[in-house]
Design an enzyme around this catalytic site. Structure first.
Site, short mmCIF file in Angstrom:
data_model
loop_
_atom_site.label_atom_id
_atom_site.label_comp_id
_atom_site.label_asym_id
_atom_site.label_seq_id
_atom_site.Cartn_x
_atom_site.Cartn_y
_atom_site.Cartn_z
N ASN A 1 0.82 -1.22 0.00
CA ASN A 1 0.00 0.00 0.00
C ASN A 1 0.85 1.27 0.00
O ASN A 1 0.35 2.37 0.19
CB ASN A 1 -0.95 0.01 1.19
N GLU B 1 1.51 4.47 7.46
CA GLU B 1 0.46 3.95 6.60
C GLU B 1 -0.16 5.07 5.76
O GLU B 1 0.06 6.25 6.02
CB GLU B 1 -0.62 3.30 7.47
#
EC number: 3.5.99.6
Length: 234
Positions: A128, A135
């Site tokens: 990702n 993140e």
């Protein structure tokens, strides 16, 4: 951003090590280190080399919250098994995921990084686009922080634990702002599952939805990729 294409992960480790040797020859004293399968061949090259690291300090990107250092999935354990037990350094620093007060630990780690500016930072990249445990959605200006891990990251790490429920849900991670202050960054990516993230990191927009894209703003980044990880690049 310079891209170096290699045949496989073994060659990637050799290329990364040659870049490290050059950096050390120019006076590098602090290495930023990562965990996971990506840098393993790089660490093997360090271990088998005759270079001394007795004047070199290492600072790791991250550590799980709640895992004892003796746990075989803690990043402290990983680093000792794959590098530190075989090649002595001057100092080795990792976040303390067992700290009673994580806000104090975050400040401690930021101070450590300020005292030991990183000369050579090794990175992997998540599917990702995460770097460290930063993140998607992580602000680019953030420093060391406590992270709630994404479901996709927990899923990817579950193969290392008895069950998905055993995977820690939080980590302490060096922030993107700290990573970007490294003098040199070497990012390694291997395998087809990394191809999309690599393409977006290099050619996509700079966006917090793909954290590694911020590396486009750094003036000394080398990306080492095998054929599969480079398969979506022109």
């Amino acid at each position: 951003m310079k891209v170096i294409r290699v045949k496989n992960q073994e060659e990637g480790g050799q290329v990364a090590f040659s870049l490290l040797k050059e950096s050390l020859a120019h006076g590098a004293k602090t290495l930023g280190l990562a965990t996971g399968s990506t840098p393993l061949t790089f660490y093997k090259e360090i271990v088998k080399s005759d270079l001394s690291f007795s004047d070199v300090t290492s600072i790791n990107l991250d550590e799980y919250v709640g895992l004892p250092v003796e746990h075989d999935q803690s990043y402290d354990y990983f680093m000792r098994e794959n590098l530190f037990n075989h090649k002595p350094f001057k100092e080795n620093y990792l976040p303390n995921g067992l700290a009673k007060d994580l806000s104090v630990e975050v400040s401690r780690y930021d101070n450590l990084i300020a005292e030991h500016p990183i000369d050579f930072q090794i990175l992997g990249i998540g599917r990702n686009g995460h770097i460290g445990f930063n993140e998607p959605g992580t602000p680019f200006d953030i420093r060391t922080h406590v992270v709630d891990l994404e479901e996709s990251t927990i899923e990817a790490n579950s193969r290392f634990f008895a069950s998905k429920e055993d995977v820690p849900k939080q980590a302490v991670s060096m922030g993107i702002a700290s990573i970007m202050e490294s003098k040199m960054i070497v990012l390694m990516a291997f395998g087809k599952e990394k191809a999309y993230a690599v393409k977006e990191m290099i050619t996509g927009p700079i966006t917090e939805s793909l954290p590694a894209s911020v590396l486009q703003n750094h003036d000394n980044v080398i990306v080492i990729v095998d054929e599969e990880a480079a398969s979506e690049l022109d």
